[in-house]
Write a protein that holds these residues in place. Structure first.
Motif, PDB file in Angstrom:
ATOM      1  N   VAL A  10      -9.340 -40.603  69.124  1.00 37.62           N
ATOM      2  CA  VAL A  10      -8.139 -41.409  68.989  1.00 37.62           C
ATOM      3  C   VAL A  10      -7.058 -40.748  69.804  1.00 37.62           C
ATOM      4  N   GLY A  11      -6.303 -41.532  70.549  1.00 41.86           N
ATOM      5  CA  GLY A  11      -5.244 -40.946  71.343  1.00 41.86           C
ATOM      6  C   GLY A  11      -5.821 -40.047  72.418  1.00 41.86           C
ATOM      7  N   LYS A  12      -5.265 -38.895  72.580  1.00 42.41           N
ATOM      8  CA  LYS A  12      -5.702 -37.947  73.599  1.00 42.41           C
ATOM      9  C   LYS A  12      -6.664 -36.936  73.020  1.00 42.41           C
ATOM     10  N   LEU A  13      -7.883 -37.339  72.779  1.00 40.54           N
ATOM     11  CA  LEU A  13      -8.970 -36.476  72.328  1.00 40.54           C
ATOM     12  C   LEU A  13      -8.708 -35.777  71.002  1.00 40.54           C
ATOM     13  N   SER A  14      -7.784 -36.297  70.220  1.00 41.38           N
ATOM     14  CA  SER A  14      -7.535 -35.672  68.927  1.00 41.38           C
ATOM     15  C   SER A  14      -8.656 -36.049  67.964  1.00 41.38           C
ATOM     16  N   PRO A  15      -9.122 -35.105  67.142  1.00 43.56           N
ATOM     17  CA  PRO A  15     -10.236 -35.415  66.243  1.00 43.56           C
ATOM     18  C   PRO A  15      -9.816 -36.382  65.152  1.00 43.56           C
ATOM     19  N   ARG A  16     -10.771 -37.175  64.717  1.00 42.66           N
ATOM     20  CA  ARG A  16     -10.514 -38.117  63.641  1.00 42.66           C
ATOM     21  C   ARG A  16     -11.607 -37.932  62.602  1.00 42.66           C
ATOM     22  N   PHE A  17     -11.202 -37.785  61.362  1.00 41.48           N
ATOM     23  CA  PHE A  17     -12.167 -37.571  60.298  1.00 41.48           C
ATOM     24  C   PHE A  17     -12.388 -38.876  59.557  1.00 41.48           C
ATOM     25  N   ILE A  18     -13.639 -39.177  59.292  1.00 42.73           N
ATOM     26  CA  ILE A  18     -13.983 -40.365  58.517  1.00 42.73           C
ATOM     27  C   ILE A  18     -14.743 -39.901  57.288  1.00 42.73           C
ATOM     28  N   GLY A  19     -14.727 -40.684  56.268  1.00 44.72           N
ATOM     29  CA  GLY A  19     -15.472 -40.264  55.084  1.00 44.72           C
ATOM     30  C   GLY A  19     -14.617 -40.421  53.856  1.00 44.72           C
ATOM     31  N   PRO A  20     -14.924 -39.837  52.775  1.00 43.95           N
ATOM     32  CA  PRO A  20     -15.861 -38.760  52.479  1.00 43.95           C
ATOM     33  C   PRO A  20     -17.282 -39.275  52.283  1.00 43.95           C
ATOM     34  N   TYR A  21     -18.243 -38.444  52.635  1.00 46.67           N
ATOM     35  CA  TYR A  21     -19.643 -38.757  52.453  1.00 46.67           C
ATOM     36  C   TYR A  21     -20.330 -37.599  51.741  1.00 46.67           C
ATOM     37  N   GLU A  22     -21.352 -37.916  50.987  1.00 46.38           N
ATOM     38  CA  GLU A  22     -22.050 -36.933  50.171  1.00 46.38           C
ATOM     39  C   GLU A  22     -22.979 -36.068  51.027  1.00 46.38           C
ATOM     40  N   ILE A  23     -23.030 -34.765  50.704  1.00 41.21           N
ATOM     41  CA  ILE A  23     -23.935 -33.841  51.375  1.00 41.21           C
ATOM     42  C   ILE A  23     -25.293 -33.940  50.687  1.00 41.21           C
ATOM     43  N   ILE A  24     -26.333 -34.242  51.470  1.00 42.16           N
ATOM     44  CA  ILE A  24     -27.682 -34.373  50.925  1.00 42.16           C
ATOM     45  C   ILE A  24     -28.363 -33.016  50.846  1.00 42.16           C
ATOM     46  N   GLU A  25     -28.309 -32.255  51.954  1.00 37.84           N
ATOM     47  CA  GLU A  25     -28.964 -30.951  51.959  1.00 37.84           C
ATOM     48  C   GLU A  25     -28.286 -30.016  52.952  1.00 37.84           C
ATOM     49  N   LYS A  26     -28.481 -28.729  52.726  1.00 36.57           N
ATOM     50  CA  LYS A  26     -27.975 -27.699  53.622  1.00 36.57           C
ATOM     51  C   LYS A  26     -29.108 -27.318  54.573  1.00 36.57           C
ATOM     52  N   ILE A  27     -28.813 -27.311  55.863  1.00 35.95           N
ATOM     53  CA  ILE A  27     -29.809 -26.981  56.874  1.00 35.95           C
ATOM     54  C   ILE A  27     -29.373 -25.673  57.531  1.00 35.95           C
ATOM     55  N   GLY A  28     -30.061 -24.590  57.238  1.00 37.47           N
ATOM     56  CA  GLY A  28     -29.680 -23.289  57.784  1.00 37.47           C
ATOM     57  C   GLY A  28     -28.370 -22.812  57.189  1.00 37.47           C
ATOM     58  N   ASN A  29     -27.664 -21.951  57.932  1.00 36.58           N
ATOM     59  CA  ASN A  29     -26.384 -21.415  57.456  1.00 36.58           C
ATOM     60  C   ASN A  29     -25.193 -22.250  57.900  1.00 36.58           C
ATOM     61  N   MET A  30     -25.362 -23.055  58.953  1.00 33.47           N
ATOM     62  CA  MET A  30     -24.203 -23.685  59.573  1.00 33.47           C
ATOM     63  C   MET A  30     -24.256 -25.208  59.680  1.00 33.47           C
TER      64      MET A  30
END
Length: 128
Positions: A10-30
């Motif tokens: 949006v605009g000049k490459l500024s991040p846009r957050f959508i959600g909230p969405y549920e976390i199903i699983e953790k994959i690795g540490n990151m």
């Protein structure tokens, strides 16, 4: 490509957050796998931890997810919703009229200044 934006920009490459969405699983540490809605099936559902934002549940501030018509290449056409303000940029020998446009999928802080002649030719219904 004016008026067409990539998903998440949006605009000049500024991040846009959508959600909230549920976390199903953790994959690795990151990385985490998220439970995305059906209308976002073209988006990969594994995200790096740096792309996620903490969400504290508050029923009074519940976010309603609007569906965005995504094309297969994850683009959507941004259309103006209404005009917020008018201004004239005065140069030495001429004046250029500008309008502040509120876009359909954005907030007031994402509104942009556009030349009035371009907006009037593409979207005449905004000036009625």
């Amino acid at each position: 490509m004016k008026g067409i934006q990539r998903f998440g920009k949006v605009g000049k490459l500024s991040p846009r957050f959508i959600g909230p969405y549920e976390i199903i699983e953790k994959i690795g540490n990151m990385a985490y796998r998220l439970d995305l809605p059906v209308h976002m099936q073209g988006i990969h559902n594994v995200f790096h931890i740096s792309l996620l934002r903490k969400y504290v549940s508050d029923d009074s501030k519940r976010i309603q997810s609007k569906s965005i018509d995504l094309q297969p290449d994850l683009k959507y056409v941004e259309k103006p919703d209404r005009i917020l303000n008018y201004d004239v940029k005065q140069l030495r020998h001429r004046a250029i009229p500008f309008v502040k446009v509120l876009w359909k999928h954005g907030s007031e802080r994402d509104a942009t200044w556009e030349k009035e002649a371009e907006i009037r030719s593409q979207y005449p219904h905004l000036f009625n």
